[in-house]
Design a protein around this motif. Structure first.
Motif, PDB file in Angstrom:
ATOM      1  N   PRO A   1      41.864  31.915 -12.724  1.00 56.94           N
ATOM      2  CA  PRO A   1      42.920  31.681 -11.730  1.00 56.94           C
ATOM      3  C   PRO A   1      43.739  30.441 -12.098  1.00 56.94           C
ATOM      4  O   PRO A   1      43.207  29.394 -12.465  1.00 56.94           O
ATOM      5  CB  PRO A   1      42.136  31.482 -10.424  1.00 56.94           C
ATOM      6  CG  PRO A   1      40.753  31.086 -10.854  1.00 56.94           C
ATOM      7  CD  PRO A   1      40.508  31.778 -12.153  1.00 56.94           C
ATOM      8  N   GLY A   2      45.045  30.567 -12.020  1.00 56.57           N
ATOM      9  CA  GLY A   2      45.926  29.468 -12.377  1.00 56.57           C
ATOM     10  C   GLY A   2      46.246  29.398 -13.851  1.00 56.57           C
ATOM     11  O   GLY A   2      47.100  28.604 -14.261  1.00 56.57           O
ATOM     12  N   ARG A   3      45.599  30.208 -14.669  1.00 60.35           N
ATOM     13  CA  ARG A   3      45.863  30.215 -16.109  1.00 60.35           C
ATOM     14  C   ARG A   3      46.153  31.636 -16.577  1.00 60.35           C
ATOM     15  O   ARG A   3      45.731  32.061 -17.646  1.00 60.35           O
ATOM     16  CB  ARG A   3      44.668  29.649 -16.879  1.00 60.35           C
ATOM     17  CG  ARG A   3      44.326  28.217 -16.464  1.00 60.35           C
ATOM     18  CD  ARG A   3      43.062  27.714 -17.118  1.00 60.35           C
ATOM     19  NE  ARG A   3      42.649  26.439 -16.555  1.00 60.35           N
ATOM     20  CZ  ARG A   3      41.505  25.827 -16.858  1.00 60.35           C
ATOM     21  NH1 ARG A   3      40.658  26.401 -17.710  1.00 60.35           N
ATOM     22  NH2 ARG A   3      41.204  24.670 -16.305  1.00 60.35           N
ATOM     23  N   CYS A   4      46.868  32.363 -15.747  1.00 61.75           N
ATOM     24  CA  CYS A   4      47.182  33.761 -16.028  1.00 61.75           C
ATOM     25  C   CYS A   4      48.649  34.001 -15.733  1.00 61.75           C
ATOM     26  O   CYS A   4      49.200  33.467 -14.760  1.00 61.75           O
ATOM     27  CB  CYS A   4      46.302  34.696 -15.190  1.00 61.75           C
ATOM     28  SG  CYS A   4      46.729  36.447 -15.303  1.00 61.75           S
ATOM     29  N   ALA A   5      49.286  34.804 -16.563  1.00 66.09           N
ATOM     30  CA  ALA A   5      50.698  35.141 -16.378  1.00 66.09           C
ATOM     31  C   ALA A   5      50.885  36.637 -16.574  1.00 66.09           C
ATOM     32  O   ALA A   5      50.241  37.256 -17.430  1.00 66.09           O
ATOM     33  CB  ALA A   5      51.576  34.372 -17.371  1.00 66.09           C
ATOM     34  N   ALA A   6      51.751  37.200 -15.766  1.00 63.99           N
ATOM     35  CA  ALA A   6      52.126  38.609 -15.925  1.00 63.99           C
ATOM     36  C   ALA A   6      53.212  38.715 -16.985  1.00 63.99           C
ATOM     37  O   ALA A   6      54.153  37.918 -17.006  1.00 63.99           O
ATOM     38  CB  ALA A   6      52.618  39.188 -14.603  1.00 63.99           C
TER      39      ALA A   6
END
Length: 451
Positions: free
Chosen positions: A301-306
């Motif tokens: 969480p917080g280190r993910c991008a779409a």
């Protein structure tokens, strides 16, 4: 014939002749001709009964020929009368059947003729190959349907990019452990296999990442520390309300890479993997990717991008959750991405050459200080909106956290390239645009600027 003569140790004139597949019917014809010559020239008498040991007579070979095949294979028109005359002159018996096909009986000594194309060759060599127009191989058409490369062939450009970045392609089984998918919380669309061979291979995989992590663990066990792997394969997703029907099989590209043990190493690995993904999309002639903050299973969480291209979300990029790496028995941080391939190829554009610019460009750097919660993408959008048509390219190249910025803030440095297609820009014109950009950033994001 040759094998029998060799096993018996008996080499005769007959074995030398017939081991070369000469027609046996010629033996009797030759004997009759010899007898006729003896009777004619030497006054001999010919017996009416012939001693002929011939237990398996040669079966006649009949070939059905469609006359249109002659023109199709030779690539030129041969009149039917000429083709029939040529075959008859070569001692072929031709009989026209119903429907226009020819029933052709070759001479007994032409054992090399067994298929329609052999008859076409006979017609062609007598009719004259010099009368066939020279063209490229293949049938002659008056129209052509272009055939594009296959999906796998088009993905070779992405494979070259990944190989250049140090990634190794893997091939993993489509069957994985259903319990493992449940532990990772990605079993919502999983399909179990009836009569599975083992519990480790009882479910079709819904993601490529667990298999890649298993391959990473194997490589780590063999002493490799920095592991970079990728796979291009299908995932299998059960259709909504119908797990008994065939699943959806989206083709996906996934990659994993070691990211060290510290947060700084993880950030560098994240941006490194992001640059590899951008290079893959560019190699496939697809529009540039944009990235939006997101939350997804398997990712931290917080280190993910779409990953969004042309307004469509294709997958995710980010650092894997510690629980995911722990379940795979992989130590340290791992970064990964997984995207759908077919939508990416569908929006790919044909690469076209662009004319070289006639006027020089002007580059300016600006360091924008904003709150930690402000995304770099939002700053980029504000810069493009304020800059107008003179802005040719803008990109971020550095992010700073330190004593020179207030707590809870960050500094992101951008390079801006300005160019006009009509004239050389002056410093005053560029300064005016830069002032508009800074004013827009101050109003929208309460930004400050480092000198």
């Amino acid at each position: 014939m040759r094998q029998t003569a060799r096993s018996l140790g008996l080499r005769t004139e007959a074995s030398a002749r017939f081991e070369r597949a000469l027609p046996p019917e010629l033996a009797l014809a030759g004997a009759r001709r010899a007898a006729a010559l003896i009777a004619e020239l030497a006054g001999g008498q010919v017996h009416r009964e012939w001693a002929d040991v011939y237990p398996r007579p040669q079966e006649p070979v009949r070939v059905n020929l469609r006359p249109a095949l002659i023109d199709e294979v030779l690539g030129t028109h041969v009149p039917l009368e000429d083709a029939e005359s040529i075959l008859k002159r070569l001692n072929f018996h031709v009989k026209v059947q119903g429907g226009g096909e020819w029933d052709v009986l070759p001479p007994v000594f032409r054992l090399d003729v067994s298929i329609p194309e052999d008859l076409v060759e006979e017609v062609g060599r007598i009719y004259g190959y010099d009368r066939v127009p020279p063209t490229l191989p293949g049938r002659r058409h008056d129209r052509w349907t272009p055939i594009g490369p296959s999906i796998d062939r088009r993905l070779d450009d992405a494979r070259e990019v990944l190989a250049g970045a140090g990634y190794t392609e893997t091939w993993n089984p489509a069957l994985v452990s259903g319990r493992k998918l449940e532990d990772l919380r990605i079993a919502a669309h999983a399909m179990r296999v009836t009569n599975a061979l083992s519990d480790d291979m009882d479910t079709l995989r819904t993601s490529l990442l667990p298999s890649l992590l298993g391959a990473v663990a194997v490589n780590r066990d063999h002493g490799r520390v920095d592991v970079r792997l990728y796979e291009i394969a299908s995932a299998y997703l059960a259709r909504v309300g119908g797990k008994s029907t065939q699943p959806e099989e989206p083709l996906r590209l996934a990659a994993v890479a070691s990211a060290g043990t510290s947060a700084d190493q993880g950030r560098k690995a994240f941006y490194g993997l992001k640059s590899v993904l951008d290079a893959c999309t560019a190699a496939l002639s697809a529009p540039a990717s944009t990235y939006q903050r997101a939350a997804a299973q398997l990712y931290h969480p917080g280190r993910c991008a779409a990953v969004v291209i042309d307004g469509r979300q294709l997958g995710y990029l980010g650092e894997l959750h510690p629980s995911v790496t722990t379940s795979a028995k992989v130590e340290g941080r791992m970064v990964a991405f997984e995207i759908d391939v077919e939508p990416l190829l569908a929006i790919a554009r044909i690469s076209r050459a662009q004319p070289l610019p006639r006027f020089p460009a002007v580059e300016r750097d600006v360091a924008v200080v904003v709150e930690e919660t402000v995304a770099a993408g939002a700053i980029l959008a504000a810069i493009k909106e304020s800059a107008g048509d003179l802005l040719e390219h803008v990109g971020a190249f550095d992010e700073y956290h330190g004593t020179q910025v207030p707590d809870g803030h960050k500094s992101i440095a951008f390079t801006l390239t300005f160019r006009s297609p009509e004239r050389t820009l002056t410093d005053a014109e560029v300064d005016r645009v830069m002032s508009e950009i800074k004013l827009g950033l101050e109003k929208r994001h309460r930004a400050r600027f480092r000198e």
